[in-house]
Scaffold this active site. Structure first.
Site, PDB file in Angstrom:
ATOM      1  N   CYS A  84     -35.075   2.925  22.853  1.00  0.00           N
ATOM      2  CA  CYS A  84     -36.251   3.376  22.094  1.00  0.00           C
ATOM      3  C   CYS A  84     -36.772   4.743  22.561  1.00  0.00           C
ATOM      4  O   CYS A  84     -37.667   5.309  21.929  1.00  0.00           O
ATOM      5  CB  CYS A  84     -37.356   2.337  22.183  1.00  0.00           C
ATOM      6  N   HIS A 335     -41.697   1.364  13.960  1.00  0.00           N
ATOM      7  CA  HIS A 335     -40.830   1.714  15.088  1.00  0.00           C
ATOM      8  C   HIS A 335     -39.360   1.789  14.676  1.00  0.00           C
ATOM      9  O   HIS A 335     -38.570   0.895  14.968  1.00  0.00           O
ATOM     10  CB  HIS A 335     -41.057   0.674  16.202  1.00  0.00           C
TER      11      HIS A 335
END
Ligand code: COA
Length: 388
Positions: A84, A335
């Site tokens: 991420c 996200h």
């Protein structure tokens, strides 16, 4: 000290997109070019982030393909993959490249598709994401990423008495902020009761404690300090810190302290010559509500153990003493993992320029972005400031 400047940003809405990765990235890159007042001919290099195109589209050598697609064929291209924290690492390397004089004008950004539009549903995408955990020690146990952050957060609750209600307040606050952001995946508000009534995903997290799977792209134009004044609205990058902790989780010294974030923050603060109490607002990696609590403490915004209470008291709201995730954060803005890092940079730039619309903060001269990868083992912290 200014290390580099950002002179243009662009991002798509985060949510569900049908477009494939190259087309989606173009929808962030072209607005970034326009914002900077440049064309592709001005770009010297492309620093690109994407974590899982091999799995979502069976398309792996993406940087030169996308460069060709957006009209900058032949510029040096490189791709970053750090779970991420993918596009933050691309950003860090772009800053270092212009600072070192290797390039003058760099396009940096990321794109990802994680929703069922890829053909992978929630259980399948959960398995794909779990590939960022330890292959031999963690994956065989069935550990998922909601499970990873549940373990860290449970430890924090045990050590400091953080409550599920305090975690729910983080979700309520970020959904409120997301309701002010037209590019957010979730634009609707929620309540503590609704969060606590939701189905359990991984104890202590319920549905509304979790970020969603999102599609989206973001981009920024990074230029060297000596060129910045020739652009209309530069925002300075004054610090970029990069911390790394052990994998697997069982090897970390302290589960709730997220040491990589502390190391990255120390480095970024020291480069920028600012302390935590001089930061006006932050975008943090709130993949789960507990992760935001841990991040605000690791960044030194609150004492260890006080992050949950601070959120519950409204100190992190857009009108609080240190607004956290005015964009809505990963929780509400969404996200798309490879795009998240440069989306945080986009929010910093828009806030510092005073271009954040309904969610514009009164005081936004010094902003900080905190983006983590995996179980927080990779963390990049960037400090950006209004150009003096
Ligand atoms: N927050 C708020 N609402 C959410 C949501 C979230 N994270 N995820 C889904 N929803 C909503 C949907 O919009 C839908 O609402 P509707 O019924 O009004 O249309 C409803 O909840 C059900 O959506 P669905 O897509 O069926 O949810 P799901 O059960 O398949 O997935 C999670 C929900 C939380 C399990 C999934 O989003 C998840 O695993 N998130 C974490 C992703 C992750 O690990 N990222 C990496 C972080 S390091």
């Amino acid at each position: 000290m200014t290390r580099a400047s950002v002179v243009g940003v662009g991002m798509t809405e985060f949510g569900v997109h049908e477009k494939r990765l190259a087309e989606l990235f173009a929808d962030a890159a072209f607005p970034a070019f326009d914002d900077a007042g440049i064309t592709g001919d001005d770009v010297d290099a492309f620093y690109f982030g994407n974590a899982m195109s091999g799995l979502s589209e069976n398309d792996t050598h993406l940087a030169p393909k996308i460069a060709t697609h957006i009209g900058i064929p032949g510029v040096p291209c490189q791709r970053y993959e750090d779970a991420c924290a993918t596009s933050s690492n691309a950003f860090k390397n772009a800053v270092e490249a212009v600072e070192a004089g290797v390039h003058d004008v760099v396009l940096v950004g990321g794109v990802e598709r994680c929703t069922p539009e890829t053909g992978l549903d929630t259980p399948e995408m959960t398995r794909v994401f779990a590939s960022a955990s330890h292959r031999e020690y963690e994956q065989p146990t069935g550990l998922t990423f909601p499970g990873v952050f549940a373990l860290l957060t449970k430890r924090h609750m045990h050590e400091h008495g953080t409550t599920e209600e305090q975690l729910a307040e983080v979700a309520v606050k970020n959904h409120y902020h997301g309701s002010l952001n037209p590019r957010a995946h979730f634009g609707k508000e929620t309540t503590v009761e609704e969060v606590l009534d939701g189905p359990v995903v991984a104890d202590p997290f319920r549905l509304m404690d979790c970020c969603p799977f999102s599609d989206g792209a973001s981009a920024a134009i990074v230029v060297s300090d000596d060129l910045a004044d020739s652009y209309s609205d530069p925002v300075d990058v004054t610090g970029v810190g990069h911390g790394t902790d052990c994998v697997p989780i069982s090897d970390k010294e302290q589960l709730s302290a997220t040491q990589a974030a502390r190391d990255a923050a120390d480095e970024a603060y020291s480069q920028a010559g600012v302390s935590a109490d001089e930061v006006d607002f932050v975008e943090v990696h709130d993949c789960f509500t507990g992760a935001e609590v841990l991040a605000t403490e690791a960044l030194g915004l609150f004492e260890d153990g006080e992050g949950g209470e601070a959120a519950a008291e409204g100190r992190t709201r857009v009108d609080g003493e240190v607004p956290v995730n005015p964009s809505g954060g990963l929780k509400a803005k969404g996200h798309p993992i490879g795009a998240t890092g440069t989306a945080q940079i986009t929010e910093l730039v828009e806030q510092i320029r005073g271009e954040a619309g309904e969610r514009q903060l009164d005081d936004a001269e010094v902003g900080l972005a905190h983006n983590l990868g995996g179980d927080s083992a990779t963390t990049i912290v960037s400090v950006m400031e209004a150009r003096a």
